[in-house]
Write a protein that holds these residues in place. Sequence first.
Motif: not given
Length: 671
Positions: A9-20, A107-110, A138-144
């Motif tokens: 199957t098609p594949c993707l090596n994905l990294g998720i990175v972010a500030h602490v 990659a996804v940069l949070v 990816y902009i996280n914590k929109i509920d905060r």
Amino acid sequence: MELAPRSLTPCLNLGIVAHVDAGKTSLTERLLHAAGVIDELGTVDDGSTQTDTLDLERQRGITIRASVVSFELGSPDRPVTVNLVDTPGHSDFIAEVERSLAVLDGAVLVVSAVEGVQAQTRVLMRVLTRLGIPTLLYINKIDRSGAREKSLLADIRERLTDKAIPLGTVTGAGTSTAAYVPFGKDDERHRARLADLLSEHDDALLRDWLDNADGVSTRRLERAVAQQARAGLVHPLVHGSAVTGAGLDEVARAITTYLPVRRPDVEGPLAGSVFKVERGPSGEKLALVRLTRGRLGVRDKVRFGDVADRVTAIRVHDRGTLVRSTSVAAGRLAEVVGLESARVGDPIGDGAVERSEPQFSPPTLETVVEPVREADRGPMYTALTRLAETDPLINLRHDDARGETHVSLYGEVQKEVIAATLATEHGVPVRFRDTTVMCVERVVGVGAALEVISVAPNPYLATVGLRVAAGAPGAGVTFGLDVELGSMPPAFFRAVEETVHETLAQGLRGWPVLDCAVVMTASGYYARQGHAHQRFSKAMSSTAADFRGLTPLVLMAALRQAGTVVEEPMHRFDLDLPAAALGPALRLLAHLRAVTRTTQVHGAAAHLGGLVPAAHVHELQQRVPDLTGGEGDLACEFEGYAPVTGDEPPFRSRTGPDPLDRRTYVLEVRR
């Protein structure tokens, strides 16, 4: 078990990175839950997440070692195998991040919607750009409470990347009902923004849009976004909350749409790389391997340059767990047992490209490790040797004369992690001496030296002539020949070259020598011979040991003639702080010998950027919270080296026989 069908199957090596604390691990948990890998969401606070498996990670609530988990995204009829690498966010573990990024397709940069673009976020984006990795934002914590949308987007475009493309908007930001709403296909403002940004890299699109904007379909614009995003030219941006799950479907769809999903080539010659090395519970060596082509099976012989090892077991990352398998195909990440010669970064297989030195940021600090109990000195060194396998950049160095063991570091947190690892996993409590800065030496002139066989004071059965000069910046240590290749056995040339690299790890003042060009200008040896009617005699014949013993004497004599200058490591700093603290911050930076390059003020907020000596980074990190009332955000990243100022350059104590002290060196080598 055999995983061959799914490996096609098609594949993707994905990294998720972010500030602490931006929510990287929480997003990972959400994706795993949505994919059916886990039944219940774990939390960082409870220490129950799938990817933070170390006790220390659970205790501190941070990711220390990169971990891998595999799952499927996409529709049932068009699944995509995602091999997700969860990477550390703390700057002390930037080498672990870069090792992981080197094997990624995307990659996804949070980014936190509350804290915004933090200093470490900018460092990570620079690393992703330097490695050419397509990146989704990816902009996280929109509920905060305090979550921002428009002002944050402006910050991203100004301070992170001007190629960000928002794909939707947020409703109810800062509340528990916050939601992400994708732009509609008929949203003309969105279409116009897409055309404006995409046309920078697509002349045909620009021409058609100017001629007839209505004639350019939204589908064409979306295809262009996908093509340019996979090439790393633009960065699609989505919003969401890893806590409530808002926007999760959209980020999952964006991952498979805008990052480069590949169909693996399982028929070609074996090619891959080792991106991580660990030790199993029984002490066995585990090589984490990424295959880019072909198939690897149990009992196969795997080549690493001139060395080959046989695979004894394979465990493939599959649906959140490690599954024992008889083989692994391209597109998958696997834990391989039996590759005892493997090192981090090694290419594997007959179809692999030659090993190239990874461009990791080097550690710039060093300390001496001592066992709390004297009886643990041997076990401590054994344990550190195991750690050096998993992280070769700690540069384990032992001084037999002083009985000291040195390790290289990125920061003080890494020191705590090493101590905790030795105590909990190996039962060896340790303490550290004060941390010192690791300098380097650069050649400033040209030097040459020659020692001829059987001519005093040469005690070795070898002739070696070497010329030393400064090399091109970033070229490392290079070795060339100005003699006939057939004038000596290849083993003797190899002995000289290997010894040159080993010797230049300690220059005239004990520091590693960078970017140096060494050329062999003379060679000579005695062929194998012996007394009449007797067997081969080492006393009358040259061996590789003669060349290994003589080369440091010749090389250091040439280096002394050329001369070197000592340089100290410099870090690029990014400091976000209240504008009211700008004056005290500038005075502190001047006191720490920092060079401020940029000063920006935006209302009540300010940003400072520039260079600071590595020797003062820790002090800067300690003083920023008090200086800024706890509102400062600092990130430091290795930038390069600069000559040390002052009358007397720093000296580093040498380990092993010292070729600058000829008499003692010869005696020690002979012993």
